[in-house]
Design an enzyme around this catalytic site. Structure first.
Site, PDB file in Angstrom:
ATOM      1  N   ARG A 252     -49.207 -14.158 -55.776  1.00 46.24           N
ATOM      2  CA  ARG A 252     -48.168 -13.765 -56.746  1.00 46.24           C
ATOM      3  C   ARG A 252     -48.737 -14.047 -58.127  1.00 46.24           C
ATOM      4  O   ARG A 252     -49.199 -15.148 -58.397  1.00 46.24           O
ATOM      5  CB  ARG A 252     -46.840 -14.479 -56.490  1.00 46.24           C
ATOM      6  CG  ARG A 252     -46.813 -15.963 -56.754  1.00 46.24           C
ATOM      7  CD  ARG A 252     -45.411 -16.547 -56.857  1.00 46.24           C
ATOM      8  NE  ARG A 252     -45.353 -17.927 -56.419  1.00 46.24           N
ATOM      9  CZ  ARG A 252     -45.718 -18.981 -57.150  1.00 46.24           C
ATOM     10  NH1 ARG A 252     -46.194 -18.821 -58.367  1.00 46.24           N
ATOM     11  NH2 ARG A 252     -45.628 -20.197 -56.654  1.00 46.24           N
ATOM     12  N   HIS A 256     -43.054 -18.830 -59.489  1.00 49.26           N
ATOM     13  CA  HIS A 256     -42.324 -18.871 -58.215  1.00 49.26           C
ATOM     14  C   HIS A 256     -40.958 -18.199 -58.388  1.00 49.26           C
ATOM     15  O   HIS A 256     -40.564 -17.347 -57.600  1.00 49.26           O
ATOM     16  CB  HIS A 256     -42.160 -20.331 -57.778  1.00 49.26           C
ATOM     17  CG  HIS A 256     -41.223 -20.502 -56.631  1.00 49.26           C
ATOM     18  ND1 HIS A 256     -41.555 -20.135 -55.344  1.00 49.26           N
ATOM     19  CD2 HIS A 256     -39.959 -20.980 -56.575  1.00 49.26           C
ATOM     20  CE1 HIS A 256     -40.517 -20.390 -54.540  1.00 49.26           C
ATOM     21  NE2 HIS A 256     -39.542 -20.902 -55.261  1.00 49.26           N
ATOM     22  N   TYR A 265     -49.037 -26.171 -62.631  1.00 47.64           N
ATOM     23  CA  TYR A 265     -49.734 -26.527 -61.390  1.00 47.64           C
ATOM     24  C   TYR A 265     -50.911 -25.630 -61.037  1.00 47.64           C
ATOM     25  O   TYR A 265     -51.572 -25.841 -60.043  1.00 47.64           O
ATOM     26  CB  TYR A 265     -48.742 -26.589 -60.210  1.00 47.64           C
ATOM     27  CG  TYR A 265     -47.946 -25.316 -59.985  1.00 47.64           C
ATOM     28  CD1 TYR A 265     -48.456 -24.262 -59.239  1.00 47.64           C
ATOM     29  CD2 TYR A 265     -46.660 -25.176 -60.521  1.00 47.64           C
ATOM     30  CE1 TYR A 265     -47.723 -23.112 -59.034  1.00 47.64           C
ATOM     31  CE2 TYR A 265     -45.914 -24.026 -60.316  1.00 47.64           C
ATOM     32  CZ  TYR A 265     -46.450 -22.993 -59.577  1.00 47.64           C
ATOM     33  OH  TYR A 265     -45.717 -21.847 -59.374  1.00 47.64           O
TER      34      TYR A 265
HETATM   35  C1  LIG Z   1     -35.294 -25.539 -45.889  1.00 45.91           C
HETATM   36  C2  LIG Z   1     -35.714 -25.445 -47.332  1.00 45.91           C
HETATM   37  N1  LIG Z   1     -36.481 -26.430 -47.855  1.00 45.91           N
HETATM   38  C3  LIG Z   1     -36.872 -26.358 -49.156  1.00 45.91           C
HETATM   39  C4  LIG Z   1     -36.480 -25.293 -49.937  1.00 45.91           C
HETATM   40  C5  LIG Z   1     -36.919 -25.198 -51.402  1.00 45.91           C
HETATM   41  N2  LIG Z   1     -37.870 -24.109 -51.521  1.00 45.91           N
HETATM   42  C6  LIG Z   1     -37.514 -22.909 -52.052  1.00 45.91           C
HETATM   43  S1  LIG Z   1     -38.781 -21.822 -52.082  1.00 45.91           S
HETATM   44  C7  LIG Z   1     -39.843 -22.952 -51.417  1.00 45.91           C
HETATM   45  C8  LIG Z   1     -41.289 -22.602 -51.184  1.00 45.91           C
HETATM   46  C9  LIG Z   1     -41.527 -21.651 -50.068  1.00 45.91           C
HETATM   47  O1  LIG Z   1     -42.849 -21.247 -50.084  1.00 45.91           O
HETATM   48  P1  LIG Z   1     -43.377 -20.084 -49.185  1.00 45.91           P
HETATM   49  O2  LIG Z   1     -42.787 -20.168 -47.805  1.00 45.91           O
HETATM   50  O3  LIG Z   1     -44.855 -20.074 -49.277  1.00 45.91           O
HETATM   51  O4  LIG Z   1     -42.757 -18.761 -49.858  1.00 45.91           O
HETATM   52  P2  LIG Z   1     -43.015 -18.151 -51.305  1.00 45.91           P
HETATM   53  O5  LIG Z   1     -41.958 -18.731 -52.210  1.00 45.91           O
HETATM   54  O6  LIG Z   1     -44.397 -18.499 -51.737  1.00 45.91           O
HETATM   55  O7  LIG Z   1     -42.810 -16.685 -51.157  1.00 45.91           O
HETATM   56  C10 LIG Z   1     -39.199 -24.158 -51.184  1.00 45.91           C
HETATM   57  C11 LIG Z   1     -39.848 -25.358 -50.630  1.00 45.91           C
HETATM   58  C12 LIG Z   1     -35.658 -24.313 -49.346  1.00 45.91           C
HETATM   59  N3  LIG Z   1     -35.246 -23.245 -50.037  1.00 45.91           N
HETATM   60  N4  LIG Z   1     -35.304 -24.412 -48.045  1.00 45.91           N
END
Ligand SMILES: Cc1ncc(C[n+]2csc(CCOP(=O)(O)OP(=O)(O)O)c2C)c(N)n1
Ligand SMILES: [Mg+2]
Length: 355
Positions: A252, A256, A265
């Protein structure tokens, strides 16, 4: 393990076809479909950020850079398949047939933004990480029990593979040989946490070994590779050969979400280098130029059409009827407890309404 799971490519960074196997299936029509859909969703995505910056949308999760993964996989689906997206997968859902105005509406916090077009089996974006994975496994199991040829696709990020739901979903799909595609977009980060700190495995694709299903690692910025690998996984699923895990390696470019500052970061100049060398749209443009499919007039025409479509979607989103304040209170309990009834009364008084 990365040797056992090499990155699959069909068209390289310079736009050269490097895998002759698919030559006959790559028609001008298909390539233009790739280019059109990726341009369309990139325009949608940039507009969403601009609307958020103007206070016309809430927080938004951009996907620019991940267009090949999303469009390639969505175009491989059939119309009766199921789609289980996350908050970053509007590129996939819009390509599959989601309504654009409602997709914007979702980021205005409106529940109506989760309602799919009639007949489209698109679940609301999953914000709790990985929860959609067992749902997709379940939908696929149901289709198998019903004896249809429909499949389900779950979209999720690299971070999601550290959640229990990922393993539970893959296990169930494997045990029941469910027609599912587990489509991972490995963009290298879970918010600010780089992949090396998330897991000790070298690849995500290798996690398929534990569930005895095919694990495929593709260049997620090569739409040709994504499209054909997803199609092959879907063919296996429809033939009763069970699920597939696809790891699409991508990036990306931006934050985020609009609430995040990636410079805290990572070095954002990496994004500039990736944009120059590995951009999914630029790669298709290079391919088209090398193969004589590039037509300036057509490109200008589709860009104009897309701009009109996006502006209309924004207008429709902004003219959507205002939410009913009763919705804030009425659906949690069958019978409103007195505390909430009182809150509702006070709130209605505050805004000068009786009901
Ligand atoms: C169960 C849960 N834990 C923590 C979060 C907080 N959170 C939101 S997005 C994210 C990162 C997810 O990363 P990834 O799976 O790589 O997806 P990306 O955002 O990179 O598309 C986190 C930890 C959440 N939404 N749900
Ligand atoms: Mg990620």
């Amino acid at each position: 393990m990365s040797l056992k799971f090499p990155i699959f490519q069909i068209v390289d960074e310079s736009g050269q076809l490097i895998n002759e196997q698919y030559k006959d299936e790559i028609t001008e029509e298909l390539v233009k479909k790739f280019y059109y859909n990726m341009t369309r969703i990139r325009t949608f995505d940039r507009k969403a950020i601009s609307l958020q910056r103007q206070g016309r949308l809430g927080t938004y999760a951009p996907f620019e850079g991940q267009e090949a993964s999303q469009v390639g996989s969505a175009l491989a689906l059939e119309k009766d398949d199921w789609v289980f997206p996350t908050y970053r997968d509007h590129g996939a859902t819009l390509t599959f047939g989601a309504n654009m105005a409602r997709t914007y509406l979702y980021w205005k916090g409106r529940v109506e933004g989760c309602v799919p077009e009639k007949g489209k089996k698109i679940f609301p974006p999953a914000v709790p990480i990985a929860t959609q994975i067992p749902h997709a496994a379940g939908a696929a199991m149901a289709e198998k029990r019903k004896g249809t040829k429909n499949a389900a696709i779950a979209y999720f990020g690299d971070g999601a593979t550290s959640e229990g739901d990922f393993h539970e979903g893959l296990n169930f799909a494997s045990v029941f040989q469910a027609p599912a595609i587990f489509f991972n977009q490995n963009n290298g980060f879970a918010i600010s946490v780089p992949i090396e700190k998330q897991m000790n495995s070298e690849t995500i694709a290798q996690k398929a070994l534990a569930y005895d299903m095919p694990g495929v690692r593709v260049d997620g910025n090569d739409i040709f590779a994504v499209y054909f690998q997803t199609k092959e996984g879907l063919d296996r699923a429809r033939n009763g050969e069970g699920p597939t895990l696809i790891e699409a390696i991508t990036w990306r470019y931006g934050a985020h979400t609009t609430a995040d500052d990636p410079t805290k970061y990572r070095n954002q100049s990496d994004s500039d280098v990736i944009r120059e060398n590995r951009d999914p749209l630029l790669r298709v443009e290079r391919y088209m130029k090398l193969n004589g499919f590039w037509d300036e007039e057509w490109v200008t025409k589709i860009k104009e059409e897309i701009a009109i479509e996006v502006e209309q979607a924004v207008k429709d989103m902004e003219s959507f009827p205002k939410p009913n304040v009763n919705d804030l209170f009425d659906y949690v309990f069958e019978k409103l407890p007195w505390t909430i009834a009182k809150q509702k009364e006070q709130y209605l008084q505050l805004i000068g309404r009786e009901s």
